[in-house]
Design an enzyme around this catalytic site. Sequence first.
Site, PDB file in Angstrom:
ATOM      1  N   CYS A  26       1.001  -1.322   0.018  1.00 16.07           N
ATOM      2  CA  CYS A  26      -0.068   0.051   0.031  1.00 16.07           C
ATOM      3  C   CYS A  26       0.950   1.246  -0.048  1.00 16.07           C
ATOM      4  O   CYS A  26       2.024   1.164   0.169  1.00 16.07           O
ATOM      5  CB  CYS A  26      -0.830   0.041   1.200  1.00 16.07           C
ATOM      6  SG  CYS A  26      -1.884  -1.423   1.501  1.00 16.07           S
ATOM      7  N   ARG A  81       1.311   1.735  -5.797  1.00 17.57           N
ATOM      8  CA  ARG A  81       1.507   0.588  -5.024  1.00 17.57           C
ATOM      9  C   ARG A  81       0.112  -0.044  -4.426  1.00 17.57           C
ATOM     10  O   ARG A  81       0.045  -0.806  -3.597  1.00 17.57           O
ATOM     11  CB  ARG A  81       1.970   1.395  -3.707  1.00 17.57           C
ATOM     12  CG  ARG A  81       3.534   1.984  -3.967  1.00 17.57           C
ATOM     13  CD  ARG A  81       4.027   2.459  -2.719  1.00 17.57           C
ATOM     14  NE  ARG A  81       4.251   1.664  -1.506  1.00 17.57           N
ATOM     15  CZ  ARG A  81       5.221   0.804  -1.345  1.00 17.57           C
ATOM     16  NH1 ARG A  81       6.279   1.000  -2.340  1.00 17.57           N
ATOM     17  NH2 ARG A  81       5.290   0.226  -0.352  1.00 17.57           N
ATOM     18  N   TRP A 138      -3.759  -1.635  -1.325  1.00 17.89           N
ATOM     19  CA  TRP A 138      -3.965  -2.807  -2.053  1.00 17.89           C
ATOM     20  C   TRP A 138      -4.392  -3.734  -1.036  1.00 17.89           C
ATOM     21  O   TRP A 138      -3.620  -4.267  -0.193  1.00 17.89           O
ATOM     22  CB  TRP A 138      -2.627  -3.134  -2.686  1.00 17.89           C
ATOM     23  CG  TRP A 138      -2.319  -4.462  -3.284  1.00 17.89           C
ATOM     24  CD1 TRP A 138      -2.138  -5.434  -2.928  1.00 17.89           C
ATOM     25  CD2 TRP A 138      -2.821  -4.530  -4.752  1.00 17.89           C
ATOM     26  NE1 TRP A 138      -2.161  -6.470  -3.826  1.00 17.89           N
ATOM     27  CE2 TRP A 138      -2.745  -5.829  -4.942  1.00 17.89           C
ATOM     28  CE3 TRP A 138      -3.132  -3.532  -5.908  1.00 17.89           C
ATOM     29  CZ2 TRP A 138      -2.845  -6.602  -6.242  1.00 17.89           C
ATOM     30  CZ3 TRP A 138      -3.271  -4.168  -6.982  1.00 17.89           C
ATOM     31  CH2 TRP A 138      -3.260  -5.407  -7.239  1.00 17.89           C
ATOM     32  N   ASN A 191       0.789  -0.170   5.971  1.00 17.22           N
ATOM     33  CA  ASN A 191       1.071  -1.139   4.912  1.00 17.22           C
ATOM     34  C   ASN A 191       1.879  -2.069   5.496  1.00 17.22           C
ATOM     35  O   ASN A 191       2.942  -1.981   6.032  1.00 17.22           O
ATOM     36  CB  ASN A 191       2.222   0.056   3.847  1.00 17.22           C
ATOM     37  CG  ASN A 191       3.119  -0.960   2.874  1.00 17.22           C
ATOM     38  OD1 ASN A 191       2.233  -1.913   2.457  1.00 17.22           O
ATOM     39  ND2 ASN A 191       4.100  -0.722   2.595  1.00 17.22           N
ATOM     40  N   GLY A 192       1.426  -3.241   5.231  1.00 18.27           N
ATOM     41  CA  GLY A 192       2.008  -4.466   5.477  1.00 18.27           C
ATOM     42  C   GLY A 192       0.918  -5.557   6.060  1.00 18.27           C
ATOM     43  O   GLY A 192      -0.038  -5.325   5.603  1.00 18.27           O
ATOM     44  N   GLU A 202       8.234 -21.362 -19.137  1.00 24.92           N
ATOM     45  CA  GLU A 202       7.910 -20.099 -18.614  1.00 24.92           C
ATOM     46  C   GLU A 202       9.137 -19.236 -19.030  1.00 24.92           C
ATOM     47  O   GLU A 202       9.010 -17.910 -19.351  1.00 24.92           O
ATOM     48  CB  GLU A 202       7.575 -20.264 -17.125  1.00 24.92           C
ATOM     49  CG  GLU A 202       7.553 -18.763 -16.431  1.00 24.92           C
ATOM     50  CD  GLU A 202       6.343 -17.753 -16.957  1.00 24.92           C
ATOM     51  OE1 GLU A 202       5.586 -18.388 -17.790  1.00 24.92           O
ATOM     52  OE2 GLU A 202       6.519 -16.652 -16.515  1.00 24.92           O
ATOM     53  N   LYS A 250       8.811 -15.722 -21.022  1.00 24.67           N
ATOM     54  CA  LYS A 250       9.090 -14.398 -20.826  1.00 24.67           C
ATOM     55  C   LYS A 250      10.268 -13.790 -21.615  1.00 24.67           C
ATOM     56  O   LYS A 250      10.106 -12.826 -22.165  1.00 24.67           O
ATOM     57  CB  LYS A 250      10.014 -14.597 -19.529  1.00 24.67           C
ATOM     58  CG  LYS A 250       9.479 -14.836 -18.297  1.00 24.67           C
ATOM     59  CD  LYS A 250       8.596 -13.556 -17.677  1.00 24.67           C
ATOM     60  CE  LYS A 250       7.089 -13.519 -18.142  1.00 24.67           C
ATOM     61  NZ  LYS A 250       6.298 -14.198 -17.593  1.00 24.67           N
ATOM     62  N   GLU A 266       8.245 -12.942 -25.042  1.00 20.66           N
ATOM     63  CA  GLU A 266       7.366 -11.743 -24.658  1.00 20.66           C
ATOM     64  C   GLU A 266       7.969 -10.407 -24.564  1.00 20.66           C
ATOM     65  O   GLU A 266       7.482  -9.241 -25.148  1.00 20.66           O
ATOM     66  CB  GLU A 266       6.628 -12.050 -23.297  1.00 20.66           C
ATOM     67  CG  GLU A 266       5.734 -10.965 -22.804  1.00 20.66           C
ATOM     68  CD  GLU A 266       5.009 -11.608 -21.389  1.00 20.66           C
ATOM     69  OE1 GLU A 266       3.833 -10.976 -21.123  1.00 20.66           O
ATOM     70  OE2 GLU A 266       5.784 -12.351 -20.668  1.00 20.66           O
ATOM     71  N   HIS A 314      12.379 -36.012 -30.807  1.00 18.15           N
ATOM     72  CA  HIS A 314      11.109 -36.286 -31.519  1.00 18.15           C
ATOM     73  C   HIS A 314      10.511 -35.161 -32.440  1.00 18.15           C
ATOM     74  O   HIS A 314       9.396 -34.851 -32.421  1.00 18.15           O
ATOM     75  CB  HIS A 314      10.034 -36.508 -30.361  1.00 18.15           C
ATOM     76  CG  HIS A 314      10.427 -37.852 -29.556  1.00 18.15           C
ATOM     77  ND1 HIS A 314      10.045 -39.029 -30.074  1.00 18.15           N
ATOM     78  CD2 HIS A 314      10.854 -37.924 -28.343  1.00 18.15           C
ATOM     79  CE1 HIS A 314      10.541 -39.948 -29.067  1.00 18.15           C
ATOM     80  NE2 HIS A 314      10.967 -39.245 -28.095  1.00 18.15           N
ATOM     81  N   LYS A 371      -1.628  -6.224 -20.226  1.00 20.19           N
ATOM     82  CA  LYS A 371      -1.468  -7.197 -18.879  1.00 20.19           C
ATOM     83  C   LYS A 371      -2.612  -8.017 -18.626  1.00 20.19           C
ATOM     84  O   LYS A 371      -2.319  -8.985 -18.104  1.00 20.19           O
ATOM     85  CB  LYS A 371      -1.110  -5.850 -18.006  1.00 20.19           C
ATOM     86  CG  LYS A 371      -0.995  -6.369 -16.403  1.00 20.19           C
ATOM     87  CD  LYS A 371       0.479  -6.765 -16.093  1.00 20.19           C
ATOM     88  CE  LYS A 371       0.541  -7.565 -14.858  1.00 20.19           C
ATOM     89  NZ  LYS A 371       1.728  -8.352 -14.750  1.00 20.19           N
TER      90      LYS A 371
HETATM   91  C1  AGP Z   1       2.887 -13.476 -18.759  1.00 15.47           C
HETATM   92  O1  AGP Z   1       4.012 -12.432 -18.722  1.00 15.47           O
HETATM   93  C2  AGP Z   1       1.540 -12.572 -19.469  1.00 15.47           C
HETATM   94  N1  AGP Z   1       1.313 -11.532 -18.665  1.00 15.47           N
HETATM   95  C3  AGP Z   1       0.377 -13.524 -19.435  1.00 15.47           C
HETATM   96  O2  AGP Z   1       0.653 -14.794 -20.231  1.00 15.47           O
HETATM   97  C4  AGP Z   1      -0.418 -13.890 -18.493  1.00 15.47           C
HETATM   98  O3  AGP Z   1      -0.091 -14.699 -17.271  1.00 15.47           O
HETATM   99  C5  AGP Z   1      -1.811 -14.180 -18.710  1.00 15.47           C
HETATM  100  O4  AGP Z   1      -2.489 -13.284 -19.453  1.00 15.47           O
HETATM  101  C6  AGP Z   1      -2.897 -14.499 -17.574  1.00 15.47           C
HETATM  102  O5  AGP Z   1      -3.094 -13.534 -16.867  1.00 15.47           O
HETATM  103  P1  AGP Z   1      -4.021 -13.809 -15.387  1.00 15.47           P
HETATM  104  O6  AGP Z   1      -3.042 -14.424 -14.435  1.00 15.47           O
HETATM  105  O7  AGP Z   1      -3.979 -12.451 -14.787  1.00 15.47           O
HETATM  106  O8  AGP Z   1      -5.126 -14.254 -15.510  1.00 15.47           O
END
Ligand code: AGP
Length: 596
Positions: A2, A27, A71, A97-98, A469, A473, A476, A492, A591
């Site tokens: 927060c 925050r 938050w 905050n905490g 993953e 990353k 992306e 394969h 996002k």
């Molecule tokens: C990963 O870096 C992405 N931002 C994306 O794959 C994300 O994890 C996905 O869109 C799912 O989002 P969520 O966890 O908010 O559901």
Amino acid sequence: MCGIVGYVGSREAQPLLLDSLKRLEYRGYDSSGLAVVGASLQLFKSEGEIAVLEGKMPRMQGSIGIAHTRWATQGKPTTVNAHPLTDCAGKIAIVHNGIISNFMELRESMTRDGHTFTSDTDSEVFAHLVESEYKGDLVQAVMKAVSRIEGTYAFAVVAEGRDEIVATRRESPLVVGLGDGENFIASDVTALLKYTNRMVYLEDAEVVKVTKASVTVFDASGNVVPKTAQKIMWNLDDAEKGGYPHFMLKEIFEQPTAIHDSLLGRIESLDTEPFFQGTPYSSVKIVACGTSYHAGLVGKYIIEELSKIPTTLQISSEYRYSPVSRENPLIVLITQSGETSDTLAAAREARKRGNKTIAIANVMGSAITREVDHVIYTRAGPEIGVAATKTFVTQLIALYILAMDLGTQNRTLSALAKRSVIGQLRNLPRAVQDVLNKSSEIEELAKKYASARDMFFIGRNINYPIAMEGALKTKEISYIHGEGFPAGELKHGPLALLSKDSPVVAIAAKDHTYEKMLANISEVSARGSPVIAIGYEGDTDLQKFADDVIYIREIPPLFSPVPIIVALQLWSYYLAKERGCAIDKPRNIAKTVTVE
Ligand code: AGP
């Protein structure tokens, strides 16, 4: 996470607090509020972003005040749970905050003593503790009150009739800004740079009394601690990112704290407060998208290891259209935002099918939390970078906790084994910090490979999803074409793609698949691809097969995904930095994906 600000001086506090608070909105942004001390203590708060508060708040007169942007971690993101929170008489206001991990006991005992609580927050107990300890000296009252608190905190307190702010911190940030004839406090310097660049930093457990003419810092025993102000040379943009060039890097470095917060007060209470009292499950299905899906893939290994319950996975957009099975699994929906439309639709579908549902979410009060039977919140704080980092790692923490709970309920996890898991979880913040300490080394290595067009990631067993993953990353944020494979699948098909221009990142943790992994690495090397291995310190064999090695401290296999993904987050970050990419806002992606 927060945001807190405070002002004491000769100007009107309200506009200044509001202005400073806006700089802390990153925050947390689910509610906000102000308390101003003038002729009386005035308070106003609202759910929603700061703009909502600003739009409806009345004028508050006075030149001392505190403010908060929230938050939520305990108690829904409503106006009633917004800060500041007050004592019974409404004469003392606090912002926090905490996380107060012993708030339930404190609340029960204070209710028995006659205190009336108005919110569902953990923070409110602090206002009542200060009230009961206050005998005319606010510093003393705050010191006594914090001595009864377990958890993490930055608190600021004002009281009617007093021309001071008293503040204190432990493991949550708090700085004091020094002005001329006025002084400030804030969660970070961002909030204050418009007014001053002279800052005093507080150590854990220190208490500060701030008046318009003085700033006095005390240690926990009440002795005055001399402090020197530091001059901050950041601009506002730098400051919001805590001096890091990107939110993503800041968030990667916040992971030890995020893990610590996600564990706080939880693992101890599993016996007394299990999620699934008396409900034995014969199967679990995890449903999620993107990075959250990868957390689910790791979760399958964790749940099957600790609870022996067979676990399957499905991508959210696929689950909805899949045939209804005869099984009745527990459905675990993982979503950082809690707003991903495919995951929300999957939650609704699961309930329609009569399944029990549990969400692992980061945003309190988000849509998913209204669609499921139970929520485990990850306590990562807001994540601004589009690439999920600290939310992924805290999703894993939530999955360890869930798996322990299921194992306990199913009697497949002995008390001894559980103690050992808890010990390993407690070590994770340090294991992650060790990796973060190697960031310059990882940066140098990433520079060497940043011109690659394709990059492959291989892992086995619990680290196969970590390879996926790592690849996600990388693609992306650096736009290098990245693919993650189970190492055993190379022969394969994927081997056909390998050449000297396609580096392979190989996860070689010392587990029961290690020898096979070495064989895969030498296979890749024989095809001419450079190999960057991630392995354990002291593993000299790796150097014989790989071109470069990122060494991390040895950790039991079940927990190895946590430090290893942190190494891969840094790897992808530095690749993207070297390529000059828009790291926090990669092209074409958002996002939160709120359309199907
Ligand atoms: C990963 O870096 C992405 N931002 C994306 O794959 C994300 O994890 C996905 O869109 C799912 O989002 P969520 O966890 O908010 O559901």
